[in-house]
Design a protein around this motif. Structure first.
Motif, PDB file in Angstrom:
ATOM      1  N   GLN A 127       7.516  -0.062  13.764  1.00  0.00           N
ATOM      2  CA  GLN A 127       6.587  -0.629  13.027  1.00  0.00           C
ATOM      3  C   GLN A 127       6.775  -1.300  12.280  1.00  0.00           C
ATOM      4  O   GLN A 127       7.769  -0.805  11.934  1.00  0.00           O
ATOM      5  CB  GLN A 127       5.928   1.704  12.969  1.00  0.00           C
ATOM      6  N   VAL A 128       6.190  -1.905  11.422  1.00  0.00           N
ATOM      7  CA  VAL A 128       6.511  -2.952  10.371  1.00  0.00           C
ATOM      8  C   VAL A 128       5.243  -2.443   9.509  1.00  0.00           C
ATOM      9  O   VAL A 128       4.323  -2.545   9.361  1.00  0.00           O
ATOM     10  CB  VAL A 128       6.522  -4.166  11.001  1.00  0.00           C
ATOM     11  N   ALA A 129       5.578  -2.592   7.556  1.00  0.00           N
ATOM     12  CA  ALA A 129       4.984  -2.267   7.321  1.00  0.00           C
ATOM     13  C   ALA A 129       5.451  -3.448   5.970  1.00  0.00           C
ATOM     14  O   ALA A 129       6.502  -3.311   5.810  1.00  0.00           O
ATOM     15  CB  ALA A 129       4.855  -0.346   6.345  1.00  0.00           C
ATOM     16  N   GLU A 130       4.212  -3.525   4.480  1.00  0.00           N
ATOM     17  CA  GLU A 130       4.757  -4.218   3.603  1.00  0.00           C
ATOM     18  C   GLU A 130       4.231  -3.415   2.484  1.00  0.00           C
ATOM     19  O   GLU A 130       2.924  -2.760   2.176  1.00  0.00           O
ATOM     20  CB  GLU A 130       4.392  -5.551   3.699  1.00  0.00           C
ATOM     21  N   LEU A 131       4.995  -3.504   1.144  1.00  0.00           N
ATOM     22  CA  LEU A 131       4.008  -3.353  -0.040  1.00  0.00           C
ATOM     23  C   LEU A 131       4.747  -4.419  -0.678  1.00  0.00           C
ATOM     24  O   LEU A 131       5.894  -4.584  -0.810  1.00  0.00           O
ATOM     25  CB  LEU A 131       4.011  -1.923  -0.085  1.00  0.00           C
ATOM     26  N   PRO A 132       4.156  -4.384  -2.059  1.00  0.00           N
ATOM     27  CA  PRO A 132       4.951  -4.938  -3.220  1.00  0.00           C
ATOM     28  C   PRO A 132       5.818  -4.155  -4.151  1.00  0.00           C
ATOM     29  O   PRO A 132       5.117  -2.822  -3.928  1.00  0.00           O
ATOM     30  CB  PRO A 132       3.375  -5.248  -4.196  1.00  0.00           C
ATOM     31  N   LEU A 133       6.908  -4.846  -4.080  1.00  0.00           N
ATOM     32  CA  LEU A 133       8.143  -3.682  -4.932  1.00  0.00           C
ATOM     33  C   LEU A 133       7.751  -3.062  -5.824  1.00  0.00           C
ATOM     34  O   LEU A 133       7.947  -1.995  -6.200  1.00  0.00           O
ATOM     35  CB  LEU A 133       9.032  -4.728  -5.349  1.00  0.00           C
ATOM     36  N   LYS A 134       6.416  -3.648  -6.994  1.00  0.00           N
ATOM     37  CA  LYS A 134       6.127  -2.686  -7.402  1.00  0.00           C
ATOM     38  C   LYS A 134       5.319  -1.657  -7.242  1.00  0.00           C
ATOM     39  O   LYS A 134       5.148  -0.955  -8.177  1.00  0.00           O
ATOM     40  CB  LYS A 134       5.405  -3.575  -8.917  1.00  0.00           C
ATOM     41  N   THR A 135       4.671  -1.745  -6.241  1.00  0.00           N
ATOM     42  CA  THR A 135       3.680  -0.859  -6.333  1.00  0.00           C
ATOM     43  C   THR A 135       4.489   0.475  -5.479  1.00  0.00           C
ATOM     44  O   THR A 135       4.308   1.613  -5.915  1.00  0.00           O
ATOM     45  CB  THR A 135       3.088  -0.772  -4.823  1.00  0.00           C
ATOM     46  N   ILE A 136       6.160   0.493  -4.917  1.00  0.00           N
ATOM     47  CA  ILE A 136       6.966   1.502  -4.890  1.00  0.00           C
ATOM     48  C   ILE A 136       7.297   2.464  -5.759  1.00  0.00           C
ATOM     49  O   ILE A 136       7.339   3.192  -6.403  1.00  0.00           O
ATOM     50  CB  ILE A 136       7.603   0.573  -3.882  1.00  0.00           C
ATOM     51  N   GLU A 137       7.379   0.334  -6.943  1.00  0.00           N
ATOM     52  CA  GLU A 137       7.414   1.754  -8.069  1.00  0.00           C
ATOM     53  C   GLU A 137       6.284   2.601  -8.726  1.00  0.00           C
ATOM     54  O   GLU A 137       7.190   3.337  -9.707  1.00  0.00           O
ATOM     55  CB  GLU A 137       8.549   0.655  -9.332  1.00  0.00           C
ATOM     56  N   ASN A 138       5.482   1.823  -8.706  1.00  0.00           N
ATOM     57  CA  ASN A 138       4.762   3.289  -9.673  1.00  0.00           C
ATOM     58  C   ASN A 138       4.167   3.866  -9.005  1.00  0.00           C
ATOM     59  O   ASN A 138       3.459   4.699  -8.889  1.00  0.00           O
ATOM     60  CB  ASN A 138       3.435   1.973  -9.857  1.00  0.00           C
ATOM     61  N   ASP A 139       4.210   4.649  -7.593  1.00  0.00           N
ATOM     62  CA  ASP A 139       3.912   4.969  -6.879  1.00  0.00           C
ATOM     63  C   ASP A 139       5.052   6.030  -5.877  1.00  0.00           C
ATOM     64  O   ASP A 139       5.281   5.614  -5.102  1.00  0.00           O
ATOM     65  CB  ASP A 139       2.523   4.715  -5.303  1.00  0.00           C
ATOM     66  N   PRO A 140       5.340   6.874  -6.467  1.00  0.00           N
ATOM     67  CA  PRO A 140       6.601   7.542  -5.901  1.00  0.00           C
ATOM     68  C   PRO A 140       6.009   8.432  -4.457  1.00  0.00           C
ATOM     69  O   PRO A 140       7.427   8.071  -3.392  1.00  0.00           O
ATOM     70  CB  PRO A 140       6.433   8.677  -6.617  1.00  0.00           C
ATOM     71  N   GLN A 141       4.714   8.188  -3.896  1.00  0.00           N
ATOM     72  CA  GLN A 141       4.560   8.367  -2.575  1.00  0.00           C
ATOM     73  C   GLN A 141       5.579   7.267  -1.030  1.00  0.00           C
ATOM     74  O   GLN A 141       5.751   7.738  -0.084  1.00  0.00           O
ATOM     75  CB  GLN A 141       3.459   8.966  -2.397  1.00  0.00           C
ATOM     76  N   GLN A 142       5.188   6.423  -1.783  1.00  0.00           N
ATOM     77  CA  GLN A 142       5.531   4.766  -0.936  1.00  0.00           C
ATOM     78  C   GLN A 142       7.243   4.914  -1.485  1.00  0.00           C
ATOM     79  O   GLN A 142       7.635   4.175  -0.618  1.00  0.00           O
ATOM     80  CB  GLN A 142       4.748   3.823  -1.876  1.00  0.00           C
ATOM     81  N   ALA A 189      -6.016  -2.881   7.179  1.00  0.00           N
ATOM     82  CA  ALA A 189      -4.970  -2.979   6.567  1.00  0.00           C
ATOM     83  C   ALA A 189      -3.333  -2.402   6.487  1.00  0.00           C
ATOM     84  O   ALA A 189      -3.313  -1.585   7.398  1.00  0.00           O
ATOM     85  CB  ALA A 189      -4.987  -2.495   4.634  1.00  0.00           C
ATOM     86  N   PRO A 190      -2.153  -2.987   6.468  1.00  0.00           N
ATOM     87  CA  PRO A 190      -0.921  -2.683   6.846  1.00  0.00           C
ATOM     88  C   PRO A 190      -0.811  -0.915   6.085  1.00  0.00           C
ATOM     89  O   PRO A 190      -1.586  -0.953   5.381  1.00  0.00           O
ATOM     90  CB  PRO A 190      -0.307  -3.814   6.064  1.00  0.00           C
ATOM     91  N   PRO A 191      -0.444  -0.956   7.286  1.00  0.00           N
ATOM     92  CA  PRO A 191       0.336   0.875   6.823  1.00  0.00           C
ATOM     93  C   PRO A 191       1.031   1.017   5.916  1.00  0.00           C
ATOM     94  O   PRO A 191       1.917  -0.091   5.236  1.00  0.00           O
ATOM     95  CB  PRO A 191       1.234   1.457   8.252  1.00  0.00           C
ATOM     96  N   LEU A 192       0.724   2.038   4.436  1.00  0.00           N
ATOM     97  CA  LEU A 192       1.878   2.743   3.431  1.00  0.00           C
ATOM     98  C   LEU A 192       2.436   3.300   3.888  1.00  0.00           C
ATOM     99  O   LEU A 192       2.793   2.953   5.332  1.00  0.00           O
ATOM    100  CB  LEU A 192       0.813   3.527   2.517  1.00  0.00           C
ATOM    101  N   PHE A 193       3.831   3.157   3.747  1.00  0.00           N
ATOM    102  CA  PHE A 193       5.148   3.524   4.097  1.00  0.00           C
ATOM    103  C   PHE A 193       4.771   5.267   3.233  1.00  0.00           C
ATOM    104  O   PHE A 193       5.437   5.837   4.657  1.00  0.00           O
ATOM    105  CB  PHE A 193       6.330   3.319   2.440  1.00  0.00           C
ATOM    106  N   SER A 194       3.873   5.573   3.460  1.00  0.00           N
ATOM    107  CA  SER A 194       4.255   7.254   3.615  1.00  0.00           C
ATOM    108  C   SER A 194       3.607   7.568   4.507  1.00  0.00           C
ATOM    109  O   SER A 194       3.522   8.876   5.352  1.00  0.00           O
ATOM    110  CB  SER A 194       2.923   7.541   2.340  1.00  0.00           C
ATOM    111  N   SER A 195       2.772   6.743   5.048  1.00  0.00           N
ATOM    112  CA  SER A 195       2.330   6.645   7.082  1.00  0.00           C
ATOM    113  C   SER A 195       3.710   7.164   7.711  1.00  0.00           C
ATOM    114  O   SER A 195       2.776   8.143   8.562  1.00  0.00           O
ATOM    115  CB  SER A 195       1.484   5.408   6.875  1.00  0.00           C
ATOM    116  N   PHE A 196       4.565   6.326   7.366  1.00  0.00           N
ATOM    117  CA  PHE A 196       5.820   6.792   7.904  1.00  0.00           C
ATOM    118  C   PHE A 196       5.788   8.100   7.934  1.00  0.00           C
ATOM    119  O   PHE A 196       6.352   9.187   9.059  1.00  0.00           O
ATOM    120  CB  PHE A 196       7.084   5.992   7.774  1.00  0.00           C
ATOM    121  N   ASP A 197       6.019   8.715   6.856  1.00  0.00           N
ATOM    122  CA  ASP A 197       6.561  10.079   6.383  1.00  0.00           C
ATOM    123  C   ASP A 197       5.461  11.427   7.350  1.00  0.00           C
ATOM    124  O   ASP A 197       6.007  11.985   7.460  1.00  0.00           O
ATOM    125  CB  ASP A 197       6.495  10.488   5.019  1.00  0.00           C
ATOM    126  N   ILE A 198       4.101  11.055   7.506  1.00  0.00           N
ATOM    127  CA  ILE A 198       2.737  11.931   8.003  1.00  0.00           C
ATOM    128  C   ILE A 198       2.751  11.274   9.275  1.00  0.00           C
ATOM    129  O   ILE A 198       2.898  12.786  10.037  1.00  0.00           O
ATOM    130  CB  ILE A 198       1.560  11.162   7.730  1.00  0.00           C
TER     131      ILE A 198
END
Length: 386
Positions: free
Chosen positions: A226-241, A51-60
């Motif tokens: 590096q490229v990552a994609e996430l639904p906008l709603k997921t970022i709104e609901n998950d502060p880690q993203q 699966a595409p990486p989460l935005f939080s993986s960039f911070d990790i």
């Protein structure tokens, strides 16, 4: 024989499980080269790992590195430099007249201090600036205070108690690009406040289509190739993203309503939108009423997809080395209770196609129903005549 011939001539909504398997091995019908793979725990684990990486993986990935302070100078920045001097000033227009009066023997009392603003200075591609009487100074990575001290050190031998103030007029190095489905695509300047991804989207005006749901928007983040994609709603609901932006990031907001299609012996043949950030196969099938008891074969529920090439290679599927995607069919047996757990873990993607196969006995019942329709009026008439 006549009965079988009559059954085969009846129309149907799609192939049976046996026909799907036969078509896979028929080169004339399977000209795309797809394969059929049973949904299993191993397959679920493989798809999750690819699966595409989460935005939080960039911070990790940069956990051991300190975040940029967003107040350093870099190539392309435009600086405003003001120099304050005491006595005979190097940069003041009055310095020339003072030198002339001194040569003529006229006493001229210098002013207590003189302020001079240099023309705007642009940091070149090598990260250098050119200051009169100070020469070339490398400033990339310096704060404005560091640049002031560097210029002051160069001028101390040529001016009396110089003081330098540096201000960034146009900040290119500490900025991100925000574009796509926002109201004001632009370059957003980052500050020491450490703006996050939702902050820069808001500063760019937010979503362009305010009447649409946030689930219809996808955020694409490009950082260090590096490229990552996430639904906008997921970022709104998950502060880690909702990660902190770094200089050079590119954020694209994409308006992309996601949908899937259902065919075959299901409660409804339709195209359905996700309407949620994520959707499982179990949820997708239940939304259309599930397999129909009267004509569906729950043993054979298929999902058609153009899968990523890396996944196909991991599954041992033949695929061209230059291809990025390839066709595949995932099969799940809904008569096996344990597979309902797998269906609840199998994630749907945009433009997936679910097909519920027809039962092999479906044509017989159709033919029997047709014969009953033809014979029933005659039986009824004979009964009335009797």
């Amino acid at each position: 024989m006549l009965l079988l011939a009559g059954c085969n001539s009846l129309p149907d909504s799609g192939p049976t499980e046996a026909q799907v398997k036969h078509a896979q091995h028929d080169p004339k019908k399977n000209n795309l080269g797809y394969g059929i793979v049973q949904v299993s725990p191993e397959l679920i684990a493989l798809l999750q790992s690819k699966a595409p990486p989460l935005f939080s993986s960039f911070d990790i990935a940069t956990a051991g590195l300190s975040h940029a302070s967003n107040d350093t100078v870099g190539p392309g920045d435009v600086l405003q430099i003001s120099i304050y001097e005491v006595g005979s000033a190097l940069f003041s227009p009055s310095s020339a007249s003072m030198a002339a009066s001194s040569a003529s023997g006229t006493n001229t009392t210098p002013s207590s201090s003189t302020a001079s603003s240099l023309p705007l200075v642009t940091v070149d591609g090598s990260g250098n600036i050119e200051i009169p009487f100070a020469g070339q100074i490398h400033v990339t990575g310096m704060t404005t205070n560091d640049v002031s001290l560097a210029i002051t050190a160069r001028l101390k031998q040529k001016s009396m108690a110089p003081q330098v103030v540096v201000r960034i007029v146009s900040d290119i190095a500490n900025s991100v690009m925000v574009y796509g489905g926002v109201r004001h695509p632009s370059r957003i300047t980052l500050t020491p406040n450490q703006e996050r991804i939702l902050d820069v989207i808001a500063l760019a005006g937010g979503e362009d289509h305010t009447t649409q749901s946030d689930e219809d928007y996808t955020v694409r983040l490009i950082r260090n190739e590096q490229v990552a994609e996430l639904p906008l709603k997921t970022i709104e609901n998950d502060p880690q993203q909702n990660i902190v932006m770094q200089p050079g990031d590119r954020v694209q907001l994409v308006f992309q309503p996601r949908s899937y299609t259902v065919f075959g012996a299901s409660g409804q043949v339709t195209q359905t939108q996700f309407s949620t950030p994520t959707l499982t196969m179990a949820e997708a099938i239940s939304r259309v009423g599930g397999p129909i008891d009267s004509r569906a074969d729950p043993n054979a529920v298929y999902l058609f997809r153009f899968e990523n090439a890396d996944v196909l290679r991991s599954l041992g599927m033949p695929i061209d080395e230059n291809a990025t995607t390839g066709p595949i069919i995932y099969k799940i047996d809904m008569m096996n209770p344990s597979n309902y757990f797998l269906a609840d873990k199998f994630m749907m993607r945009d433009r997936d196609l679910i097909y519920v196969a027809n039962a092999s006995s479906n044509k017989f019942y159709k033919f029997f129903g047709l014969i009953s329709t033809l014979v029933s009026p005659g039986i009824t008439a004979a009964w009335i005549a009797k």
